[in-house]
Design a protein around this motif. Structure first.
Motif, PDB file in Angstrom:
ATOM      1  N   ASP A   3       0.838  -1.208   0.000  1.00 29.96           N
ATOM      2  CA  ASP A   3       0.000   0.000   0.000  1.00 29.96           C
ATOM      3  C   ASP A   3       0.869   1.252   0.000  1.00 29.96           C
ATOM      4  OD1 ASP A   3      -2.132  -1.727   0.095  1.00 29.96           O
ATOM      5  OD2 ASP A   3      -2.268  -1.663   2.276  1.00 29.96           O
ATOM      6  N   ILE A   4       1.725   1.353  -0.983  1.00 28.50           N
ATOM      7  CA  ILE A   4       2.656   2.467  -1.086  1.00 28.50           C
ATOM      8  C   ILE A   4       2.337   3.278  -2.340  1.00 28.50           C
ATOM      9  CG2 ILE A   4       5.088   3.106  -1.387  1.00 28.50           C
ATOM     10  CD1 ILE A   4       5.865   0.715   0.203  1.00 28.50           C
ATOM     11  N   LEU A   5       2.564   4.583  -2.236  1.00 28.09           N
ATOM     12  CA  LEU A   5       2.313   5.488  -3.350  1.00 28.09           C
ATOM     13  C   LEU A   5       3.611   6.205  -3.696  1.00 28.09           C
ATOM     14  CD1 LEU A   5      -0.217   6.393  -4.993  1.00 28.09           C
ATOM     15  CD2 LEU A   5      -0.342   8.373  -3.484  1.00 28.09           C
ATOM     16  N   TYR A   6       4.075   6.016  -4.929  1.00 27.19           N
ATOM     17  CA  TYR A   6       5.282   6.690  -5.409  1.00 27.19           C
ATOM     18  C   TYR A   6       4.861   7.832  -6.330  1.00 27.19           C
ATOM     19  CZ  TYR A   6       8.051   2.744  -3.747  1.00 27.19           C
ATOM     20  OH  TYR A   6       8.638   1.781  -2.968  1.00 27.19           O
ATOM     21  N   VAL A  17       2.882  11.680 -12.190  1.00 25.62           N
ATOM     22  CA  VAL A  17       2.425  10.295 -12.266  1.00 25.62           C
ATOM     23  C   VAL A  17       2.573   9.646 -10.898  1.00 25.62           C
ATOM     24  CG1 VAL A  17       2.719   8.058 -13.379  1.00 25.62           C
ATOM     25  CG2 VAL A  17       3.160  10.161 -14.672  1.00 25.62           C
ATOM     26  N   LEU A  18       1.501   9.047 -10.414  1.00 27.50           N
ATOM     27  CA  LEU A  18       1.520   8.338  -9.143  1.00 27.50           C
ATOM     28  C   LEU A  18       1.485   6.839  -9.421  1.00 27.50           C
ATOM     29  CD1 LEU A  18      -1.107  10.468  -7.157  1.00 27.50           C
ATOM     30  CD2 LEU A  18       1.365  10.772  -7.249  1.00 27.50           C
ATOM     31  N   PHE A  19       2.437   6.114  -8.860  1.00 29.59           N
ATOM     32  CA  PHE A  19       2.459   4.654  -8.979  1.00 29.59           C
ATOM     33  C   PHE A  19       1.928   4.073  -7.677  1.00 29.59           C
ATOM     34  CE2 PHE A  19       5.638   6.292 -11.837  1.00 29.59           C
ATOM     35  CZ  PHE A  19       5.461   5.546 -12.986  1.00 29.59           C
ATOM     36  N   MET A  20       0.776   3.435  -7.744  1.00 28.07           N
ATOM     37  CA  MET A  20       0.125   2.927  -6.540  1.00 28.07           C
ATOM     38  C   MET A  20       0.296   1.411  -6.459  1.00 28.07           C
ATOM     39  SD  MET A  20      -3.777   3.575  -5.222  1.00 28.07           S
ATOM     40  CE  MET A  20      -4.497   2.582  -6.515  1.00 28.07           C
ATOM     41  N   LEU A  21       0.895   0.943  -5.379  1.00 32.57           N
ATOM     42  CA  LEU A  21       1.111  -0.483  -5.167  1.00 32.57           C
ATOM     43  C   LEU A  21       0.168  -0.961  -4.075  1.00 32.57           C
ATOM     44  CD1 LEU A  21       5.033  -0.428  -5.177  1.00 32.57           C
ATOM     45  CD2 LEU A  21       3.459  -0.598  -7.113  1.00 32.57           C
ATOM     46  N   ASN A  22      -0.720  -1.872  -4.429  1.00 26.83           N
ATOM     47  CA  ASN A  22      -1.734  -2.366  -3.511  1.00 26.83           C
ATOM     48  C   ASN A  22      -1.514  -3.855  -3.242  1.00 26.83           C
ATOM     49  OD1 ASN A  22      -4.288  -2.342  -2.050  1.00 26.83           O
ATOM     50  ND2 ASN A  22      -5.103  -3.473  -3.802  1.00 26.83           N
ATOM     51  N   HIS A  23      -1.747  -4.280  -2.010  1.00 23.90           N
ATOM     52  CA  HIS A  23      -1.546  -5.677  -1.633  1.00 23.90           C
ATOM     53  C   HIS A  23      -2.868  -6.289  -1.187  1.00 23.90           C
ATOM     54  CE1 HIS A  23      -0.097  -8.750   1.524  1.00 23.90           C
ATOM     55  NE2 HIS A  23      -0.094  -9.315   0.334  1.00 23.90           N
ATOM     56  N   GLU A  24      -3.223  -7.449  -1.741  1.00 22.19           N
ATOM     57  CA  GLU A  24      -4.471  -8.122  -1.387  1.00 22.19           C
ATOM     58  C   GLU A  24      -4.200  -9.566  -0.984  1.00 22.19           C
ATOM     59  OE1 GLU A  24      -7.518  -6.888  -1.164  1.00 22.19           O
ATOM     60  OE2 GLU A  24      -6.973  -4.884  -1.863  1.00 22.19           O
ATOM     61  N   ARG A  25      -4.837  -9.970   0.121  1.00 19.04           N
ATOM     62  CA  ARG A  25      -4.757 -11.361   0.568  1.00 19.04           C
ATOM     63  C   ARG A  25      -6.089 -12.079   0.377  1.00 19.04           C
ATOM     64  NH1 ARG A  25      -1.303 -14.951   1.984  1.00 19.04           N
ATOM     65  NH2 ARG A  25      -2.093 -15.355   4.075  1.00 19.04           N
ATOM     66  N   ASN A  26      -7.180 -11.317   0.364  1.00 20.95           N
ATOM     67  CA  ASN A  26      -8.510 -11.909   0.269  1.00 20.95           C
ATOM     68  C   ASN A  26      -9.166 -11.534  -1.060  1.00 20.95           C
ATOM     69  OD1 ASN A  26      -8.484 -12.944   3.015  1.00 20.95           O
ATOM     70  ND2 ASN A  26      -8.692 -10.812   3.657  1.00 20.95           N
ATOM     71  N   PRO A  27      -9.675 -12.516  -1.788  1.00 19.81           N
ATOM     72  CA  PRO A  27     -10.355 -12.220  -3.052  1.00 19.81           C
ATOM     73  C   PRO A  27     -11.569 -11.309  -2.814  1.00 19.81           C
ATOM     74  CG  PRO A  27      -9.892 -14.571  -2.867  1.00 19.81           C
ATOM     75  CD  PRO A  27      -9.607 -13.969  -1.526  1.00 19.81           C
ATOM     76  N   ASP A  28     -11.751 -10.394  -3.711  1.00 23.26           N
ATOM     77  CA  ASP A  28     -12.845  -9.435  -3.575  1.00 23.26           C
ATOM     78  C   ASP A  28     -13.463  -9.232  -4.949  1.00 23.26           C
ATOM     79  OD1 ASP A  28     -14.597  -7.411  -3.089  1.00 23.26           O
ATOM     80  OD2 ASP A  28     -13.127  -6.037  -2.212  1.00 23.26           O
ATOM     81  N   GLU A  29     -14.731  -9.615  -5.064  1.00 30.31           N
ATOM     82  CA  GLU A  29     -15.410  -9.506  -6.353  1.00 30.31           C
ATOM     83  C   GLU A  29     -15.539  -8.046  -6.791  1.00 30.31           C
ATOM     84  OE1 GLU A  29     -19.332 -11.505  -8.531  1.00 30.31           O
ATOM     85  OE2 GLU A  29     -19.115 -11.529  -6.355  1.00 30.31           O
ATOM     86  N   LEU A  30     -15.512  -7.122  -5.810  1.00 33.66           N
ATOM     87  CA  LEU A  30     -15.640  -5.709  -6.121  1.00 33.66           C
ATOM     88  C   LEU A  30     -14.303  -4.979  -5.952  1.00 33.66           C
ATOM     89  CD1 LEU A  30     -19.054  -4.948  -4.376  1.00 33.66           C
ATOM     90  CD2 LEU A  30     -18.626  -5.457  -6.785  1.00 33.66           C
ATOM     91  N   VAL A  57      -2.669   8.223 -12.354  1.00 32.17           N
ATOM     92  CA  VAL A  57      -2.321   7.141 -11.436  1.00 32.17           C
ATOM     93  C   VAL A  57      -2.189   5.832 -12.213  1.00 32.17           C
ATOM     94  CG1 VAL A  57      -3.027   5.789  -9.435  1.00 32.17           C
ATOM     95  CG2 VAL A  57      -3.472   8.246  -9.499  1.00 32.17           C
ATOM     96  N   ILE A  58      -1.088   5.137 -11.993  1.00 32.27           N
ATOM     97  CA  ILE A  58      -0.896   3.785 -12.525  1.00 32.27           C
ATOM     98  C   ILE A  58      -0.869   2.851 -11.318  1.00 32.27           C
ATOM     99  CG2 ILE A  58       0.609   2.239 -13.821  1.00 32.27           C
ATOM    100  CD1 ILE A  58       1.725   4.683 -15.252  1.00 32.27           C
ATOM    101  N   SER A  59      -1.826   1.939 -11.255  1.00 36.10           N
ATOM    102  CA  SER A  59      -1.958   1.105 -10.058  1.00 36.10           C
ATOM    103  C   SER A  59      -1.592  -0.348 -10.341  1.00 36.10           C
ATOM    104  CB  SER A  59      -3.383   1.176  -9.516  1.00 36.10           C
ATOM    105  OG  SER A  59      -4.300   0.649 -10.447  1.00 36.10           O
ATOM    106  N   PHE A  60      -0.993  -0.974  -9.350  1.00 36.83           N
ATOM    107  CA  PHE A  60      -0.634  -2.395  -9.412  1.00 36.83           C
ATOM    108  C   PHE A  60      -1.151  -3.063  -8.148  1.00 36.83           C
ATOM    109  CE2 PHE A  60       2.558   0.004 -11.661  1.00 36.83           C
ATOM    110  CZ  PHE A  60       2.738  -0.692 -12.840  1.00 36.83           C
ATOM    111  N   THR A  61      -1.689  -4.271  -8.278  1.00 36.06           N
ATOM    112  CA  THR A  61      -2.153  -5.019  -7.119  1.00 36.06           C
ATOM    113  C   THR A  61      -1.405  -6.353  -7.043  1.00 36.06           C
ATOM    114  OG1 THR A  61      -4.364  -4.035  -7.164  1.00 36.06           O
ATOM    115  CG2 THR A  61      -4.130  -6.131  -6.010  1.00 36.06           C
ATOM    116  N   LEU A  62      -0.797  -6.592  -5.895  1.00 31.95           N
ATOM    117  CA  LEU A  62      -0.114  -7.867  -5.654  1.00 31.95           C
ATOM    118  C   LEU A  62      -1.029  -8.754  -4.834  1.00 31.95           C
ATOM    119  CD1 LEU A  62       2.407  -9.709  -5.605  1.00 31.95           C
ATOM    120  CD2 LEU A  62       3.043  -8.563  -3.465  1.00 31.95           C
ATOM    121  N   TYR A  63      -1.335  -9.940  -5.349  1.00 34.21           N
ATOM    122  CA  TYR A  63      -2.208 -10.878  -4.650  1.00 34.21           C
ATOM    123  C   TYR A  63      -1.447 -12.143  -4.299  1.00 34.21           C
ATOM    124  CZ  TYR A  63      -5.775 -14.434  -3.902  1.00 34.21           C
ATOM    125  OH  TYR A  63      -6.524 -15.453  -3.377  1.00 34.21           O
ATOM    126  N   ASN A  64      -1.546 -12.576  -3.039  1.00 32.81           N
ATOM    127  CA  ASN A  64      -0.935 -13.843  -2.630  1.00 32.81           C
ATOM    128  C   ASN A  64      -1.798 -14.557  -1.599  1.00 32.81           C
ATOM    129  OD1 ASN A  64      -0.422 -11.985  -0.574  1.00 32.81           O
ATOM    130  ND2 ASN A  64       1.405 -13.076   0.106  1.00 32.81           N
TER     131      ASN A  64
END
Length: 211
Positions: A3-6, A17-30, A57-64
């Motif tokens: 959850d970092i914003l560069y 330009v904002l690079f948004m890094l998002n981290h998800e552990r739980n699947p979310d249909e929305l 904004v360019i966003s990336f989501t990491l899911y594990n």
């Protein structure tokens, strides 16, 4: 890190330009909606700095998470699994409509049948001399008696207006005693609600102090 914003600025360009890094552990249909909220918040915070740059904004989501692979492969857009997706995107995405009620003539708003009186109140609610305005348009007060939006119109005048309630009550007493009685009832309901809210806030504050 999650959850970092560069932030980066393109040389010689009024672009940020904002690079948004998002981290998800739980699947979310929305997930798409949540990401959109994050993006909007990031843009809003950046624009409030009034630096005069356009923000993207360019966003990336990491899911594990435990469910693998991610069970909603198209969830990044909440319209991805919607039938008629292309039609809906063409109709609404990227379009924000502004309805500035101050730009409408009184006669046009009044012609909107039963809801017209409420629209007129919304247009003139910040007019500190609204009682005088209604006094010159007594036919509006009379039509309000028959409106099914009578109660909400009176409540809007009371809660949103900056005018003196006493002047409105005096006007209604002379033009429509029935509406004056209803406005007094509205005032009492608002007062009771305010007392109840104040009591609940006091209880919460007391509990917090006790803790």
């Amino acid at each position: 890190y999650a959850d970092i914003l560069y932030r980066a600025q393109i040389k010689s360009q009024a672009i940020e330009v904002l690079f948004m890094l998002n981290h998800e552990r739980n699947p979310d249909e929305l997930l798409g909606l949540k990401i959109n909220e994050y993006v909007s918040g990031a843009i809003r915070r950046s624009m409030r700095q009034k630096h005069g740059r356009h923000v993207f904004v360019i966003s990336f989501t990491l899911y594990n998470g435990l469910q693998r692979p991610y069970p909603y492969p198209y969830s990044y857009s909440h319209l991805a699994n919607f039938k008629g997706k292309n039609l809906i995107e063409g109709l609404i995405l990227g379009v924000h409509n502004m309805i500035d009620i101050s730009c409408y003539r009184n006669v046009d708003l009044a012609s909107h049948v039963d809801i017209g009186i409420l629209k007129l109140f919304m247009k003139h609610v910040d007019n500190i001399d609204i009682a005088t305005w209604l006094g010159r348009n007594k036919e509006l007060v009379i039509s309000l008696e028959k409106s099914k939006h009578r109660e909400r119109s009176l409540r809007y005048l009371v809660e949103a207006g900056t005018h003196k309630i006493e002047e409105l009550l005096t006007l209604l007493e002379n033009v429509s005693p029935k509406l004056k009685k209803e406005m007094l009832t509205t005032l009492q309901q608002i007062e009771k609600r305010g007392i109840s809210q104040g009591r609940q806030e006091g209880i919460r504050e007391g509990m917090q102090k006790g803790i």
